[in-house]
Design an enzyme around this catalytic site. Sequence first.
Site, PDB file in Angstrom:
ATOM      1  N   GLY A  75      -0.888  -1.359 -10.194  1.00 26.49           N
ATOM      2  CA  GLY A  75      -0.469  -0.257  -9.336  1.00 26.49           C
ATOM      3  C   GLY A  75      -1.669   0.462  -8.750  1.00 26.49           C
ATOM      4  N   SER A  76      -1.566   1.777  -8.649  1.00 24.13           N
ATOM      5  CA  SER A  76      -2.611   2.551  -7.960  1.00 24.13           C
ATOM      6  C   SER A  76      -3.917   2.648  -8.730  1.00 24.13           C
ATOM      7  CB  SER A  76      -2.085   3.954  -7.656  1.00 24.13           C
ATOM      8  OG  SER A  76      -1.022   3.893  -6.720  1.00 24.13           O
ATOM      9  N   THR A  77      -3.959   2.219  -9.999  1.00 24.13           N
ATOM     10  CA  THR A  77      -5.246   2.195 -10.699  1.00 24.13           C
ATOM     11  C   THR A  77      -6.186   1.169 -10.074  1.00 24.13           C
ATOM     12  OG1 THR A  77      -4.489   0.566 -12.327  1.00 24.13           O
ATOM     13  CG2 THR A  77      -4.159   2.888 -12.870  1.00 24.13           C
ATOM     14  N   PHE A  78      -5.635   0.294  -9.234  1.00 25.63           N
ATOM     15  CA  PHE A  78      -6.434  -0.733  -8.547  1.00 25.63           C
ATOM     16  C   PHE A  78      -7.100  -0.190  -7.289  1.00 25.63           C
ATOM     17  CE2 PHE A  78      -6.697  -4.736  -5.963  1.00 25.63           C
ATOM     18  CZ  PHE A  78      -7.428  -5.511  -6.856  1.00 25.63           C
ATOM     19  N   LYS A  79      -6.719   1.002  -6.873  1.00 21.62           N
ATOM     20  CA  LYS A  79      -7.208   1.515  -5.591  1.00 21.62           C
ATOM     21  C   LYS A  79      -8.707   1.777  -5.579  1.00 21.62           C
ATOM     22  CE  LYS A  79      -2.737   3.322  -4.082  1.00 21.62           C
ATOM     23  NZ  LYS A  79      -1.855   4.497  -3.914  1.00 21.62           N
TER      24      LYS A  79
END
Length: 628
Positions: free
Chosen positions: A320-324
């Site tokens: 999810g957004s931890t990959f951003k």
Amino acid sequence: MLKDRDQERQRVFTRRALLLGGAQLGMVGALLGRLYYLQVVEADRYTVLAEDNRINIRLLPPPRGEIVDRFGVPLAINEKNYRVVVVREQARDVPATLERLGRLIDLPEREMRRVLREMKRKRAFVPITVRENLTWEDVSRVEVNAPDLPGVAIEVGLSRFYPYGETLAHVLGYVAAVSESELTGDPLLELPDFRIGKNGVERVYDEYLRGKAGTSQVEVNALGRVIRELSRDEGTPGRRIEITIDTELQRFAMERLGAESAAAVILDVHNGDVLALASTPGFDPNAFNRGLTPKEWEELISNERGPLNNKAISGQYAPGSTFKMVVALAALEAGVITPKQRVFCPGHMELGDTRFHCWKKGGHGHMDMHDGLKHSCDVYFYEIAKRLGIDRVAAMAERLGLGKVLGFDLPGERGGIIPSRAWKQGRMGKSWHQGETLIAGIGQGYVLTTPLQLAVMTARLVNGGIAVNPHLIRRQPGDGLGVPGANLVPELGFPSMGISAEHLRIVREGMSAVMNEPGGTAYRARIAEAGMEMGGKTGTAQVRRISMAERLAGVKKNEDLPWKYRDHALFVGYAPVDQPRYCCAIIVEHGGGGSAVAAPIARDLLIETQKRDPMRGRPIAGLPRQEG
């Protein structure tokens, strides 16, 4: 004529007597020669054979080496194991004896049947184990009633014991009896009560912990009964292993995760020490040592929350957004966007005839990189992922430790998936589509990571770009566990990734804003205590596709969905903000929103970690204080 016949008979008798005497003399001579050969020429050989028939060498299992935590707290030890045995020739009526014994201790019917079966296969004087792991109360009852239990005796051995039970089950693993497929020809493995490591540290370092067998030289009679012990060599005990885990922090992490299907990893960002590696629900490793009942095994394998699965290293989840942060850093390094360049977010992005939605229905408006991370704007990252292309995103992800096995000290580690054009072509025989790049840009689609990988990613982002690797074993020179120095400061152990310090600072500032600036997605989960502030990034990963009809009617809330269709809640974080020392990664399966569920857990873990740091407030030698 009569005289001639008598003389003839006499000559025949004399010849026969001589022949018979000669034959007897030859037989006596052969016998004497054979006796001489056996008693003089072959005397040494038959002496040895006689001794071998009289003297048996028996293997003695060595005590297994202890496992301790970073402070020397024992985690896997050897306890006295009281077991009750029965000897058939002394018991006379074995079924009746077992019946009386069953009134004193718990002795299921199936165990009685097993004992009776074993007695048919073994000699009458061989002791048969009836039950192991007796309590002191059980031993007392048996000893008090010994006169009524002929042939029954108490023996004392050693058994593996894990005092912290479920808390460290996935880290330590467990020992169990040797299966046929695990026999290697080592006679030690063939001992009936011998145990070997089956999972965790116990399995990876089994030979190191096992030690070397001792021997007992005993004299036996013709039936094989032991007469006396002639000599004894206890062998070499297994060696002690120290792991990097802080047991109290591990216990706190397990309690904080509670009954959820979840995982947490806490890592020292500079030396790679894993301080906590929690996966819930857990299991009791002591049950495997004593032997699981069919009911216990069925409960473990049928539990949908997977208690036997170490989710911290083998659970693969869309980040999810931890990959951003990966996408942001790749964009900065590639020069496809500047930190202050803005992207407009109306709540969605069009690509061809497909609409890609932001999590915020009305949109975020104009976003630069700082705001994009702070508010976790999907449209901002769709745009920069599109400019980058999937291959450059994948290259940065791999530099940060994603998409590959890290070579951790436990079995079962999985590598996740970081997709690229070549990966899709090779795996599926299909071309990559640009829409898949957009989805990958927010950590969805084909992207899969483990909590351990996310912790390593975070460590490399905040420690100045050092390619730290995680480890569980505290190695020392000459301990036989591998090259020492894995727990040294970066300059002595890990290489630089060669990433711009300025770009790392920009990403780290965005992570700080998530927690410490009003409007940040995890602002309500911040650490308010001065000097202990944290930075981080929330993540919410969908496990189901949301149709356009549902979007128009209103997306269903997680609490209104069955458990297995709810979003995964994720969070990665580090502390303290001004001089990062620790990082963590959290996954709560089907927990809902990362900011509401995972971020508060991370906050509590990082507070506890900093409180337990004996060097708190002191700068690490050789590492500059980081600003921003």
